[in-house]
Design a protein around this motif. Structure first.
Motif, mmCIF file in Angstrom:
data_model
loop_
_atom_site.group_PDB
_atom_site.id
_atom_site.type_symbol
_atom_site.label_atom_id
_atom_site.label_comp_id
_atom_site.label_asym_id
_atom_site.label_seq_id
_atom_site.Cartn_x
_atom_site.Cartn_y
_atom_site.Cartn_z
ATOM 1 N N LEU A 283 0.820 -1.198 0.000
ATOM 2 C CA LEU A 283 0.000 0.000 0.000
ATOM 3 C C LEU A 283 0.863 1.261 0.000
ATOM 4 C CD1 LEU A 283 -2.895 0.991 0.017
ATOM 5 C CD2 LEU A 283 -2.819 0.966 2.509
ATOM 6 N N GLU A 284 1.931 1.269 0.778
ATOM 7 C CA GLU A 284 2.849 2.409 0.791
ATOM 8 C C GLU A 284 3.519 2.587 -0.561
ATOM 9 O OE1 GLU A 284 5.569 1.829 3.994
ATOM 10 O OE2 GLU A 284 4.028 2.061 5.543
ATOM 11 N N ALA A 285 3.902 1.489 -1.201
ATOM 12 C CA ALA A 285 4.514 1.571 -2.532
ATOM 13 C C ALA A 285 3.521 2.125 -3.545
ATOM 14 C CB ALA A 285 5.014 0.202 -2.965
ATOM 15 N N LEU A 286 2.271 1.711 -3.461
ATOM 16 C CA LEU A 286 1.239 2.210 -4.370
ATOM 17 C C LEU A 286 1.018 3.705 -4.180
ATOM 18 C CD1 LEU A 286 -0.954 1.620 -6.471
ATOM 19 C CD2 LEU A 286 -2.508 1.151 -4.569
ATOM 20 N N VAL A 287 0.975 4.170 -2.957
ATOM 21 C CA VAL A 287 0.818 5.596 -2.684
ATOM 22 C C VAL A 287 2.019 6.372 -3.238
ATOM 23 C CG1 VAL A 287 0.748 7.330 -0.833
ATOM 24 C CG2 VAL A 287 -0.695 5.289 -0.704
ATOM 25 N N GLY A 288 3.203 5.833 -3.085
ATOM 26 C CA GLY A 288 4.404 6.480 -3.629
ATOM 27 C C GLY A 288 4.354 6.582 -5.142
ATOM 28 N N VAL A 289 3.890 5.540 -5.815
ATOM 29 C CA VAL A 289 3.786 5.559 -7.281
ATOM 30 C C VAL A 289 2.746 6.586 -7.719
ATOM 31 C CG1 VAL A 289 3.050 4.189 -9.270
ATOM 32 C CG2 VAL A 289 4.634 3.224 -7.617
ATOM 33 N N ILE B 15 1.793 9.333 -6.101
ATOM 34 C CA ILE B 15 2.336 10.680 -5.878
ATOM 35 C C ILE B 15 3.356 11.032 -6.952
ATOM 36 C CG2 ILE B 15 3.779 12.060 -4.313
ATOM 37 C CD1 ILE B 15 2.333 10.659 -1.992
ATOM 38 N N THR B 16 4.225 10.087 -7.302
ATOM 39 C CA THR B 16 5.216 10.321 -8.357
ATOM 40 C C THR B 16 4.534 10.578 -9.699
ATOM 41 O OG1 THR B 16 6.762 8.888 -7.186
ATOM 42 C CG2 THR B 16 7.256 9.369 -9.489
ATOM 43 N N ALA B 17 3.456 9.836 -9.991
ATOM 44 C CA ALA B 17 2.721 10.039 -11.243
ATOM 45 C C ALA B 17 2.071 11.420 -11.283
ATOM 46 C CB ALA B 17 1.671 8.950 -11.415
ATOM 47 N N ALA C 113 2.861 14.260 -14.042
ATOM 48 C CA ALA C 113 1.816 14.861 -14.870
ATOM 49 C C ALA C 113 1.822 16.385 -14.732
ATOM 50 C CB ALA C 113 0.454 14.298 -14.478
ATOM 51 N N GLY C 114 2.048 16.879 -13.525
ATOM 52 C CA GLY C 114 2.135 18.319 -13.317
ATOM 53 C C GLY C 114 3.316 18.931 -14.048
ATOM 54 N N MET C 115 4.445 18.262 -14.016
ATOM 55 C CA MET C 115 5.629 18.754 -14.730
ATOM 56 C C MET C 115 5.400 18.750 -16.246
ATOM 57 S SD MET C 115 7.829 19.732 -12.525
ATOM 58 C CE MET C 115 9.351 19.795 -13.415
ATOM 59 N N ALA C 116 4.734 17.718 -16.753
ATOM 60 C CA ALA C 116 4.429 17.656 -18.187
ATOM 61 C C ALA C 116 3.512 18.802 -18.584
ATOM 62 C CB ALA C 116 3.800 16.313 -18.533
ATOM 63 N N HIS C 117 2.530 19.109 -17.749
ATOM 64 C CA HIS C 117 1.617 20.215 -18.033
ATOM 65 C C HIS C 117 2.358 21.554 -18.048
ATOM 66 C CE1 HIS C 117 -2.011 22.611 -18.025
ATOM 67 N NE2 HIS C 117 -1.576 23.247 -16.945
ATOM 68 N N VAL C 118 3.199 21.779 -17.058
ATOM 69 C CA VAL C 118 3.962 23.031 -16.991
ATOM 70 C C VAL C 118 4.895 23.148 -18.196
ATOM 71 C CG1 VAL C 118 5.775 24.221 -15.681
ATOM 72 C CG2 VAL C 118 3.800 23.275 -14.494
#
Length: 145
Positions: free
Chosen positions: A18-24, A26-28, A32-37
């Motif tokens: 579950l912690e690994a999934l949350v980390g993935v 957040i990274t995604a 996505a925010g960086m791609a938009h900017v």
């Protein structure tokens, strides 16, 4: 086997996943925010480059033809300084032409009489939207404004 096992090793397996999934996730989201900017920055750079090309073309036409653009707008149709991809999109036109006018200017309490040069105002538009307007003369500012 019960999910409420007393063995601590079995109880933590789901937590790590579950912690690994949350980390993935957040990274995604950050990616996505960086791609938009990045996309917005590239788009703004493109618009700025197009505006610079149009300004240079208007300056060139104004410098070469000047007030003759009021009588003959043919140099505006040539668009020699624009790349082929922009020639079809951008429309250059003479928006206003004004004859030379007498003017009185007061500087430091001393009044001067003179003649303002003829004014030519050029516009560049894309479709129905005006992109920018350039004038050969800056309008005088009255004292009350």
């Amino acid at each position: 086997m019960s999910p409420f096992s007393s063995n601590p090793r079995n109880a933590q397996r789901g937590d790590v996943l579950l912690e690994a999934l949350v980390g993935v996730v957040i990274t995604a989201l950050i990616g996505a925010g960086m791609a938009h900017v990045t996309a917005r920055i590239v788009n703004n750079q493109h618009d700025t480059a197009v505006d610079a090309l149009v300004v240079n073309e208007l300056r060139n036409v104004m410098q070469v033809s000047g007030v003759d653009l009021c009588a003959d707008a043919a140099p505006l149709a040539q668009k020699n300084g624009l790349p082929a991809a922009l020639k079809g999109d951008i429309v250059l036109s003479a928006a206003a032409c004004a004859a030379a006018a007498d003017a009185s200017v007061q500087i430091g309490g001393v009044s001067f009489q003179g003649k303002l040069p003829p004014a030519v105002q050029l516009t560049a538009s894309r479709g129905e939207q005006d992109v920018l307007t350039v004038s050969s003369v800056v309008a005088p500012v009255e004292e009350g404004e």
